[in-house]
Scaffold this motif. Sequence first.
Motif, PDB file in Angstrom:
ATOM      1  N   GLU A  68       0.825  -1.216   0.000  1.00 41.52           N
ATOM      2  CA  GLU A  68       0.000   0.000   0.000  1.00 41.52           C
ATOM      3  C   GLU A  68       0.851   1.255   0.000  1.00 41.52           C
ATOM      4  O   GLU A  68       0.444   2.285  -0.575  1.00 41.52           O
ATOM      5  N   PHE A  69       2.018   1.187   0.638  1.00 39.98           N
ATOM      6  CA  PHE A  69       2.896   2.366   0.723  1.00 39.98           C
ATOM      7  C   PHE A  69       4.275   1.983   0.190  1.00 39.98           C
ATOM      8  O   PHE A  69       5.199   1.683   0.945  1.00 39.98           O
ATOM      9  N   PRO A  70       4.440   1.980  -1.116  1.00 38.38           N
ATOM     10  CA  PRO A  70       5.682   1.496  -1.715  1.00 38.38           C
ATOM     11  C   PRO A  70       6.850   2.474  -1.663  1.00 38.38           C
ATOM     12  O   PRO A  70       7.970   2.074  -1.962  1.00 38.38           O
ATOM     13  N   ASP A  71       6.623   3.721  -1.266  1.00 40.39           N
ATOM     14  CA  ASP A  71       7.726   4.681  -1.282  1.00 40.39           C
ATOM     15  C   ASP A  71       8.706   4.365  -0.163  1.00 40.39           C
ATOM     16  O   ASP A  71       8.384   3.737   0.846  1.00 40.39           O
ATOM     17  N   ALA A  72       9.927   4.867  -0.347  1.00 39.54           N
ATOM     18  CA  ALA A  72      11.010   4.541   0.579  1.00 39.54           C
ATOM     19  C   ALA A  72      10.755   5.092   1.972  1.00 39.54           C
ATOM     20  O   ALA A  72      11.102   4.453   2.980  1.00 39.54           O
ATOM     21  N   HIS A  73      10.137   6.255   2.084  1.00 37.64           N
ATOM     22  CA  HIS A  73       9.902   6.856   3.405  1.00 37.64           C
ATOM     23  C   HIS A  73       8.961   5.986   4.232  1.00 37.64           C
ATOM     24  O   HIS A  73       9.229   5.701   5.406  1.00 37.64           O
ATOM     25  N   HIS A  74       7.862   5.548   3.622  1.00 34.99           N
ATOM     26  CA  HIS A  74       6.909   4.740   4.350  1.00 34.99           C
ATOM     27  C   HIS A  74       7.481   3.338   4.676  1.00 34.99           C
ATOM     28  O   HIS A  74       7.210   2.781   5.742  1.00 34.99           O
ATOM     29  N   GLN A  75       8.249   2.792   3.741  1.00 34.51           N
ATOM     30  CA  GLN A  75       8.820   1.469   4.012  1.00 34.51           C
ATOM     31  C   GLN A  75       9.822   1.526   5.176  1.00 34.51           C
ATOM     32  O   GLN A  75       9.889   0.610   5.993  1.00 34.51           O
ATOM     33  N   GLN A  76      10.576   2.664   5.254  1.00 31.74           N
ATOM     34  CA  GLN A  76      11.488   2.803   6.389  1.00 31.74           C
ATOM     35  C   GLN A  76      10.711   2.878   7.699  1.00 31.74           C
ATOM     36  O   GLN A  76      11.112   2.324   8.716  1.00 31.74           O
ATOM     37  N   TRP A  77       9.557   3.607   7.627  1.00 32.52           N
ATOM     38  CA  TRP A  77       8.720   3.701   8.831  1.00 32.52           C
ATOM     39  C   TRP A  77       8.144   2.321   9.205  1.00 32.52           C
ATOM     40  O   TRP A  77       8.067   1.967  10.375  1.00 32.52           O
ATOM     41  N   ILE A  78       7.743   1.541   8.188  1.00 35.44           N
ATOM     42  CA  ILE A  78       7.202   0.208   8.432  1.00 35.44           C
ATOM     43  C   ILE A  78       8.269  -0.695   9.063  1.00 35.44           C
ATOM     44  O   ILE A  78       8.007  -1.438  10.023  1.00 35.44           O
ATOM     45  N   PHE A  79       9.514  -0.620   8.514  1.00 35.92           N
ATOM     46  CA  PHE A  79      10.585  -1.445   9.073  1.00 35.92           C
ATOM     47  C   PHE A  79      10.890  -1.055  10.522  1.00 35.92           C
ATOM     48  O   PHE A  79      11.186  -1.922  11.360  1.00 35.92           O
ATOM     49  N   HIS A  80      10.773   0.265  10.799  1.00 40.80           N
ATOM     50  CA  HIS A  80      11.038   0.718  12.166  1.00 40.80           C
ATOM     51  C   HIS A  80       9.955   0.232  13.128  1.00 40.80           C
ATOM     52  O   HIS A  80      10.258  -0.208  14.237  1.00 40.80           O
ATOM     53  N   ARG A  81       8.685   0.337  12.698  1.00 42.70           N
ATOM     54  CA  ARG A  81       7.600  -0.099  13.563  1.00 42.70           C
ATOM     55  C   ARG A  81       7.584  -1.617  13.746  1.00 42.70           C
ATOM     56  O   ARG A  81       7.067  -2.121  14.759  1.00 42.70           O
ATOM     57  N   ALA A  82       8.155  -2.363  12.814  1.00 40.09           N
ATOM     58  CA  ALA A  82       8.186  -3.821  12.916  1.00 40.09           C
ATOM     59  C   ALA A  82       9.058  -4.297  14.069  1.00 40.09           C
ATOM     60  O   ALA A  82       8.903  -5.426  14.545  1.00 40.09           O
ATOM     61  N   SER A  83       9.953  -3.407  14.523  1.00 39.77           N
ATOM     62  CA  SER A  83      10.789  -3.796  15.666  1.00 39.77           C
ATOM     63  C   SER A  83       9.956  -3.999  16.922  1.00 39.77           C
ATOM     64  O   SER A  83      10.370  -4.729  17.833  1.00 39.77           O
ATOM     65  N   ASP A  84       8.769  -3.330  16.987  1.00 39.46           N
ATOM     66  CA  ASP A  84       7.880  -3.534  18.127  1.00 39.46           C
ATOM     67  C   ASP A  84       7.316  -4.958  18.150  1.00 39.46           C
ATOM     68  O   ASP A  84       6.842  -5.429  19.192  1.00 39.46           O
TER      69      ASP A  84
END
Length: 439
Positions: A68-84
């Motif tokens: 849904e959010f293929p841009d690099a900014h959102h993917q970085q945010w997704i990877f960061h939130r996945a640490s939770d």
Amino acid sequence: MPSVSALVKRVLPKSLLGRSLLILVTPLVLLQVVSALIFFETHWSKVTLKMARTVAADIAVVIDLMREFPDAHHQQWIFHRASDLNFRLKMMPGKILENTVPQGNNLGERMLILAMDEYVRKPFRFYPNMEARHMVIDVQLAHGVLRVIVSDKRLFSSTASVFVLWMVGTSLLLFGVATIFMRNQVRPIRRLARAADDFGKGRDSPKFKPEGASEVRQAASAFIVMRDRLVRQIAQRTEMLAGVSHDLRTPLTRMKLQLAMMGDVEGAGELKQDIDDMEHMLGEYLAFARGEGGEKPAEIELSEMLHDIVAKARRKGGRIDFHSEGMVVVTGRLNALTRCLTNLLDNAVRYGRTVAVRLGVRENSVEVVIDDDGPGIPKDKRADVFKPFFRLDGSRNPVTGGVGLGMTIARDVVRAQGGDIELTDAPLGGLRVKVRLPL
């Protein structure tokens, strides 16, 4: 071929302690096995599947967010939130997974395969890292491979190991407690057996007293009553015969005095011989009734005792070959055993010209073997010679064979000490008397 019951008896423990522990341990082991099967087949598999489904569902959510959010900014945010979620994500653009089917080596990996097929529905591979305690999961996406590194805590439950440790630990603890308890229950039975064995061998057990379970106490009390009753009966019989012997010896003594005062009267010699024979018979009867029961057991150096007995027999004219395998010590009544072996050796010397005496240790017993070259005893009469007052010589002439109590007294003495006497054919052609005594 042995039967099933014989094989079972051969395998099962022989002691009461072993059988009691088997009765306690068998249901415990069966309970543990059934509990383990139920646990591993239901609880652990269900828990592991639920944990694998949670991980697969989280990975599916991450993949949906990345789509849904293929841009690099959102993917970085997704990877960061996945640490939770205890995830570490890494995108490998352009990489393609090998075309192989994932294989699970254990329950957790098999459940992970089911969960990934159910929720993610994309090609994937996983690589367990046991040292780092995490799982690497690669998922094939359209523009590359998504690598998910997840901790083992999210895939594998520690309940199984804790359950096994508790199960084994409590089992060992209960087994130890049961062993101690059963040993305490069996100890009074062993003491009762030792007391009965000591009583059968004529030994005292002054420290024995009823203890243990009520049934064991009842058996011990019954044994004590029986022992006291037997001792009392033997004492009463001995006292009665001692009184009879004393009463009979008084008139015999008067008769001997009268004969002595009569001088060389015709028939006086024959009467004197009859009186001597009567006194001898009275002594034999009293010895048979008494059985040397009042003598206390003590340690006896048997080879030295036999050496003295053989020396006395040689002084009477006997030709005796004596051999001992060394110093042999037994526990018994010295006077009674001396009387027994002297009687047996005198019989051999009386009926044989050559006598051989052997002393040795065989397994858990001492053997005294007396061989002679005399006429022996017929096989059908060997059991009868141990009966009181039985004589092979039909006459009652004491010169030719005593009063028929020698072998009876000898066997009573040996059996009172836990042994036995056996009569067989001797290599010399006469009779072999084999005396066995426990060590």
